[in-house]
Scaffold this active site. Structure first.
Site, mmCIF file in Angstrom:
data_model
loop_
_atom_site.group_PDB
_atom_site.id
_atom_site.type_symbol
_atom_site.label_atom_id
_atom_site.label_comp_id
_atom_site.label_asym_id
_atom_site.label_seq_id
_atom_site.Cartn_x
_atom_site.Cartn_y
_atom_site.Cartn_z
ATOM 1 C CG HIS A 1 -2.161 -0.844 0.992
ATOM 2 N ND1 HIS A 1 -3.434 -0.394 1.240
ATOM 3 C CD2 HIS A 1 -2.296 -2.114 0.540
ATOM 4 C CE1 HIS A 1 -4.316 -1.356 0.951
ATOM 5 N NE2 HIS A 1 -3.637 -2.408 0.533
ATOM 6 N N GLY B 1 5.067 5.572 -4.705
ATOM 7 C CA GLY B 1 6.325 4.840 -4.752
ATOM 8 C C GLY B 1 6.715 4.459 -3.345
ATOM 9 C CB SER C 1 3.875 8.664 1.404
ATOM 10 O OG SER C 1 3.479 7.638 0.509
ATOM 11 C CD GLU D 1 0.210 7.567 0.728
ATOM 12 O OE1 GLU D 1 0.417 6.345 0.886
ATOM 13 O OE2 GLU D 1 1.058 8.324 0.215
ATOM 14 C CG HIS E 1 -5.595 -11.320 -1.584
ATOM 15 N ND1 HIS E 1 -6.560 -10.912 -2.474
ATOM 16 C CD2 HIS E 1 -5.070 -10.190 -1.051
ATOM 17 C CE1 HIS E 1 -6.619 -9.586 -2.475
ATOM 18 N NE2 HIS E 1 -5.726 -9.127 -1.631
ATOM 19 C CG ASP F 1 -5.880 -19.589 1.494
ATOM 20 O OD1 ASP F 1 -6.747 -20.475 1.624
ATOM 21 O OD2 ASP F 1 -4.723 -19.818 1.107
#
Length: 330
Positions: free
Chosen positions: A70, A76, A80, A92, A196, A249
């Site tokens: 994320h 990039g 951040s 963010e 995931h 999962d």
């Protein structure tokens, strides 16, 4: 073609070439031995903090992996995502796609440890990159090279997280656009989606697929009936369970980094619509099937894709800064 049009084309090509050259120069400045002289024990110090955190809570591995993803997919790999909101700006971490992020406390612990031994040297963005690799390796997943030398960004905007991160309901076209914009192929998109295989989500993200369709059961008819039954037991259609966690999962308790995620997709037992979207094209189907059959292939390609992701739009040299605290600029 007119002179004006041809001139415009040349200028655009030149700018794109300069952008690629700039990225290449930044990549060249990354090195696994970057801190060998300035903070010789730093890489191991990060591993020690991460290993202790994952040993205490194995699910923290997924949190640290997703945290790195994320971060890199927005501005990039510049940390951040760790910056806190300030008056006049929502950062963010406070954007809806990041509400469920975990692991920031572990990054803060690692940073605090490094500030005691080599203050002002080790970037938060490098800690994020190392933490993701170390956490996955610790639970028996793949490992990969983490070249270092990133510097930390100075700004963070929630709007950019909203515009750059993939959503759980994305169709193939939208999902692929997000990844190709960052320089990844469809094959690499399928590989990175394998993250995931660990982690969880909230029932509020699942219940629309279970109760909102015009079918006899109310569930998405694409899902297998046995999977729907199991999910409905975990997520009844009530507001009180909106924040209850569901494994992405469920095989082996969601604790093992393996290819079962791809098996789930083929069996119509994946949690998100964006997981199903990986089968939309023949090339996507072929890739999912290949990964479902070979853990060694999955590990090899996942490691390579993660190393590539860790180089996205990095800040090096005099750009950015080395934050003293990861949650705020100096």
């Amino acid at each position: 073609m007119s002179f004006r049009t041809s001139y415009f084309v040349v200028v655009v090509q030149l700018l794109l070439g300069l952008a690629v050259l700039s990225a290449s120069i930044a990549d060249a400045q990354l090195s696994e031995s970057f801190y060998a002289k300035t903070c010789p024990g730093g890489v191991q110090a990060v591993a020690n903090v991460v290993n202790a955190a994952v040993r205490s809570n194995r699910r923290m591995a997924a949190g640290l992996l997703h945290l790195h993803f994320h971060d890199c997919f927005v501005r990039g790999c510049d940390a951040s995502v760790l910056l806190s909101s300030v008056p006049g700006n929502v950062a963010e971490k406070d954007a809806p796609p990041n509400f469920s992020l975990q692991g920031m406390g572990v990054i803060d612990q690692a940073k605090a440890a490094l500030e005691k031994t080599c203050p002002g040297v080790f970037s938060c963005s490098d800690i994020l990159a190392l933490a993701a690799r170390d956490a996955i390796s610790f639970i028996g997943g793949p490992t990969w090279k983490v070249p270092l030398g990133r510097r930390d960004g100075l700004v963070s905007f929630a709007s950019e997280a909203n515009n750059n991160l993939p959503g759980e309901n994305f169709v193939h076209r939208t999902l692929l656009k997000v990844f190709t914009r960052k320089g990844f192929t469809e094959s690499e998109m399928v590989v990175l989606s394998g993250a995931h295989t660990i982690g969880n989500t909230h029932c509020s993200k699942v219940t629309p697929r279970l109760y909102s369709y015009p079918s006899l059961t109310g569930a998405d008819p694409y899902l297998s009936s046995s999977f729907v039954t199991a999910l409905k037991q975990q997520c009844p259609n009530t507001r009180s369970i909106a924040n209850k966690l569901v494994l992405l999962d469920s095989s082996k308790g969601g604790q093992t980094f393996d290819v079962n995620y791809y098996v789930d997709i083929l069996n119509h037992s994946a949690v998100f619509k964006s997981d199903d979207a990986l089968l939309y094209t023949q090339t996507g189907q072929d890739k999912v099937k290949a990964l479902a059959k070979s853990q060694s292939l999955f590990f090899s390609e996942f490691g390579a894709a993660m190393e590539k992701m860790g180089r996205l739009s990095v800040l090096t040299g005099s750009r950015g800064q080395i934050r003293k605290q990861c949650s705020r600029v100096n």
